[in-house]
Motif scaffolding. Structure first.
Motif, PDB file in Angstrom:
ATOM      1  N   LEU A 125     -96.165   9.309 -61.123  1.00  0.00           N
ATOM      2  CA  LEU A 125     -95.050  10.417 -61.125  1.00  0.00           C
ATOM      3  C   LEU A 125     -95.637  11.749 -60.421  1.00  0.00           C
ATOM      4  N   ILE A 126     -94.623  12.551 -59.881  1.00  0.00           N
ATOM      5  CA  ILE A 126     -94.744  13.997 -59.536  1.00  0.00           C
ATOM      6  C   ILE A 126     -93.661  14.847 -60.225  1.00  0.00           C
ATOM      7  N   ILE A 127     -93.963  15.566 -61.253  1.00  0.00           N
ATOM      8  CA  ILE A 127     -93.094  16.414 -62.006  1.00  0.00           C
ATOM      9  C   ILE A 127     -93.161  17.784 -61.612  1.00  0.00           C
ATOM     10  N   ARG A 128     -92.043  18.397 -60.964  1.00  0.00           N
ATOM     11  CA  ARG A 128     -91.988  19.738 -60.481  1.00  0.00           C
ATOM     12  C   ARG A 128     -90.646  20.359 -60.680  1.00  0.00           C
ATOM     13  N   PRO A 129     -90.728  21.572 -60.540  1.00  0.00           N
ATOM     14  CA  PRO A 129     -89.346  22.435 -60.767  1.00  0.00           C
ATOM     15  C   PRO A 129     -88.251  21.997 -59.995  1.00  0.00           C
ATOM     16  N   PHE A 130     -86.898  22.205 -60.575  1.00  0.00           N
ATOM     17  CA  PHE A 130     -85.838  21.830 -59.729  1.00  0.00           C
ATOM     18  C   PHE A 130     -85.827  22.661 -58.383  1.00  0.00           C
ATOM     19  N   CYS A 131     -85.272  22.057 -57.346  1.00  0.00           N
ATOM     20  CA  CYS A 131     -84.817  22.661 -56.135  1.00  0.00           C
ATOM     21  C   CYS A 131     -83.447  22.221 -55.581  1.00  0.00           C
TER      22      CYS A 131
ATOM     23  N   ASN B 100     -87.213  30.143 -63.689  1.00  0.00           N
ATOM     24  CA  ASN B 100     -88.537  30.164 -63.436  1.00  0.00           C
ATOM     25  C   ASN B 100     -88.977  31.376 -63.058  1.00  0.00           C
ATOM     26  N   LYS B 101     -88.434  32.480 -62.431  1.00  0.00           N
ATOM     27  CA  LYS B 101     -88.926  33.757 -62.142  1.00  0.00           C
ATOM     28  C   LYS B 101     -89.110  34.455 -63.204  1.00  0.00           C
ATOM     29  N   LYS B 102     -88.382  34.231 -64.293  1.00  0.00           N
ATOM     30  CA  LYS B 102     -88.385  34.988 -65.633  1.00  0.00           C
ATOM     31  C   LYS B 102     -89.431  34.387 -66.703  1.00  0.00           C
ATOM     32  N   ASN B 103     -89.647  33.243 -66.507  1.00  0.00           N
ATOM     33  CA  ASN B 103     -90.640  32.583 -67.713  1.00  0.00           C
ATOM     34  C   ASN B 103     -91.780  33.058 -67.851  1.00  0.00           C
ATOM     35  N   THR B 104     -92.225  33.231 -68.981  1.00  0.00           N
ATOM     36  CA  THR B 104     -93.716  33.783 -69.180  1.00  0.00           C
ATOM     37  C   THR B 104     -94.186  32.853 -70.180  1.00  0.00           C
ATOM     38  N   GLN B 105     -95.569  32.938 -70.420  1.00  0.00           N
ATOM     39  CA  GLN B 105     -96.387  32.425 -71.496  1.00  0.00           C
ATOM     40  C   GLN B 105     -95.617  32.573 -72.987  1.00  0.00           C
ATOM     41  N   ASP B 106     -95.152  33.714 -73.118  1.00  0.00           N
ATOM     42  CA  ASP B 106     -94.566  34.279 -74.357  1.00  0.00           C
ATOM     43  C   ASP B 106     -93.167  33.634 -74.401  1.00  0.00           C
ATOM     44  N   LYS B 107     -92.472  33.716 -73.292  1.00  0.00           N
ATOM     45  CA  LYS B 107     -90.985  33.533 -73.468  1.00  0.00           C
ATOM     46  C   LYS B 107     -90.553  32.528 -72.226  1.00  0.00           C
ATOM     47  N   ILE B 108     -90.290  31.107 -72.628  1.00  0.00           N
ATOM     48  CA  ILE B 108     -89.844  30.164 -71.859  1.00  0.00           C
ATOM     49  C   ILE B 108     -87.909  30.238 -71.895  1.00  0.00           C
ATOM     50  N   TYR B 109     -87.426  30.813 -70.804  1.00  0.00           N
ATOM     51  CA  TYR B 109     -86.214  30.551 -70.873  1.00  0.00           C
ATOM     52  C   TYR B 109     -85.402  29.153 -70.503  1.00  0.00           C
ATOM     53  N   LYS B 110     -86.154  28.622 -69.610  1.00  0.00           N
ATOM     54  CA  LYS B 110     -85.864  27.213 -69.267  1.00  0.00           C
ATOM     55  C   LYS B 110     -86.888  27.049 -68.155  1.00  0.00           C
ATOM     56  N   PHE B 111     -87.468  25.885 -68.457  1.00  0.00           N
ATOM     57  CA  PHE B 111     -88.380  25.035 -67.473  1.00  0.00           C
ATOM     58  C   PHE B 111     -87.853  23.744 -67.159  1.00  0.00           C
ATOM     59  N   ASN B 112     -87.005  23.547 -66.234  1.00  0.00           N
ATOM     60  CA  ASN B 112     -86.220  22.128 -65.789  1.00  0.00           C
ATOM     61  C   ASN B 112     -86.977  21.780 -64.789  1.00  0.00           C
ATOM     62  N   LEU B 113     -87.631  20.331 -64.895  1.00  0.00           N
ATOM     63  CA  LEU B 113     -88.237  19.800 -64.022  1.00  0.00           C
ATOM     64  C   LEU B 113     -87.686  18.560 -63.547  1.00  0.00           C
ATOM     65  N   SER B 114     -88.001  18.297 -62.318  1.00  0.00           N
ATOM     66  CA  SER B 114     -87.658  17.009 -61.694  1.00  0.00           C
ATOM     67  C   SER B 114     -88.551  15.928 -61.833  1.00  0.00           C
ATOM     68  N   ILE B 115     -88.559  14.663 -62.183  1.00  0.00           N
ATOM     69  CA  ILE B 115     -89.269  13.644 -62.039  1.00  0.00           C
ATOM     70  C   ILE B 115     -89.153  12.613 -60.720  1.00  0.00           C
ATOM     71  N   ILE B 116     -90.041  12.587 -60.122  1.00  0.00           N
ATOM     72  CA  ILE B 116     -90.247  11.871 -58.632  1.00  0.00           C
ATOM     73  C   ILE B 116     -91.045  10.750 -58.894  1.00  0.00           C
ATOM     74  N   HIS B 117     -90.615   9.539 -58.596  1.00  0.00           N
ATOM     75  CA  HIS B 117     -91.345   8.120 -58.587  1.00  0.00           C
ATOM     76  C   HIS B 117     -92.168   8.285 -57.286  1.00  0.00           C
ATOM     77  N   LYS B 118     -93.535   8.353 -57.431  1.00  0.00           N
ATOM     78  CA  LYS B 118     -94.323   8.158 -56.313  1.00  0.00           C
ATOM     79  C   LYS B 118     -94.073   7.325 -55.613  1.00  0.00           C
ATOM     80  N   LYS B 119     -94.146   5.922 -55.837  1.00  0.00           N
ATOM     81  CA  LYS B 119     -94.290   4.833 -54.969  1.00  0.00           C
ATOM     82  C   LYS B 119     -92.759   4.764 -54.164  1.00  0.00           C
TER      83      LYS B 119
ATOM     84  N   GLN C 123     -90.606   7.456 -54.033  1.00  0.00           N
ATOM     85  CA  GLN C 123     -90.389   8.910 -53.406  1.00  0.00           C
ATOM     86  C   GLN C 123     -88.931   9.158 -53.579  1.00  0.00           C
ATOM     87  N   LYS C 124     -88.613   8.833 -54.984  1.00  0.00           N
ATOM     88  CA  LYS C 124     -87.107   9.288 -55.506  1.00  0.00           C
ATOM     89  C   LYS C 124     -87.234  10.093 -56.648  1.00  0.00           C
TER      90      LYS C 124
END
Length: 188
Positions: free
Chosen positions: A12-18, A59-78, A80-81
């Protein structure tokens, strides 16, 4: 840490939503029964697009002390979906804790991919962000997800009950936790 996060596992590749995720993400979250154990309704395509834009702003507001929301997409490597989502954010019951969450397409279930994504997200939360505690809410009927949090080593505490009308959708959810020291003890 948040804007350009890239978490990679064997499959998997896991990265922020776009915004480019919209069509594939909508396809996943609008699958029949996808929200069976998630206390929210299936979003419209328009609402999902707004959620992606909102997530990118968080993600522009998130800090180590306060996560507002950290939504990530899960991409299947093989393939590419985009096959699902995961992330970290404030718990839905406003207890002031950071919750881990995940959801994966029915086409990719029973392959250990949701566990792989959850494990990588948990690791990122403790090792990169530096969280001291991560919680999970799991519907008591959702045996696969209960298996995931148990395999992660999270501790079960209780089933949530006696909620106010505002939070009735969370009635019966199981509350799990993991502390950073428990995580680091487990991996060392």
């Amino acid at each position: 840490m948040f804007l350009n996060a890239k978490i990679e596992t064997d499959r998997l590749i896991i990265r922020p939503f776009c915004l480019e995720d919209l069509d594939e993400l909508y396809s996943v979250v609008s699958e029949e029964n996808f929200h069976e154990y998630i206390p929210e309704e299936t979003p419209t395509r328009e609402n999902l697009e707004k959620n992606i834009i909102w997530s990118m702003q968080q993600n522009k507001k998130n800090t180590q002390d306060k996560i507002y929301k950290f939504n990530l997409s899960i991409i299947h490597k093989k393939d590419q979906k985009l096959i699902g989502f995961c992330g970290l954010g404030p718990d839905d019951l406003n207890m002031g804790e950071t919750e881990i969450y995940y959801g994966i397409s029915s086409l990719y279930r029973k392959q250990g991919l949701a566990f792989e994504a959850a494990k990588a997200t948990l690791q990122y939360g403790f090792e990169v962000i530096g969280l001291s505690k991560i919680i999970a809410f799991v519907d008591y009927r959702n045996e696969p997800s209960i298996g995931i949090v148990n395999n992660l080593g999270m501790k079960y505490h209780f089933r949530i009950g006696n909620l106010t009308e505002q939070y009735k959708d969370f009635e019966g959810q199981c509350y799990y936790t993991m502390l950073a020291e428990e995580y680091f003890h487990k991996v060392n």
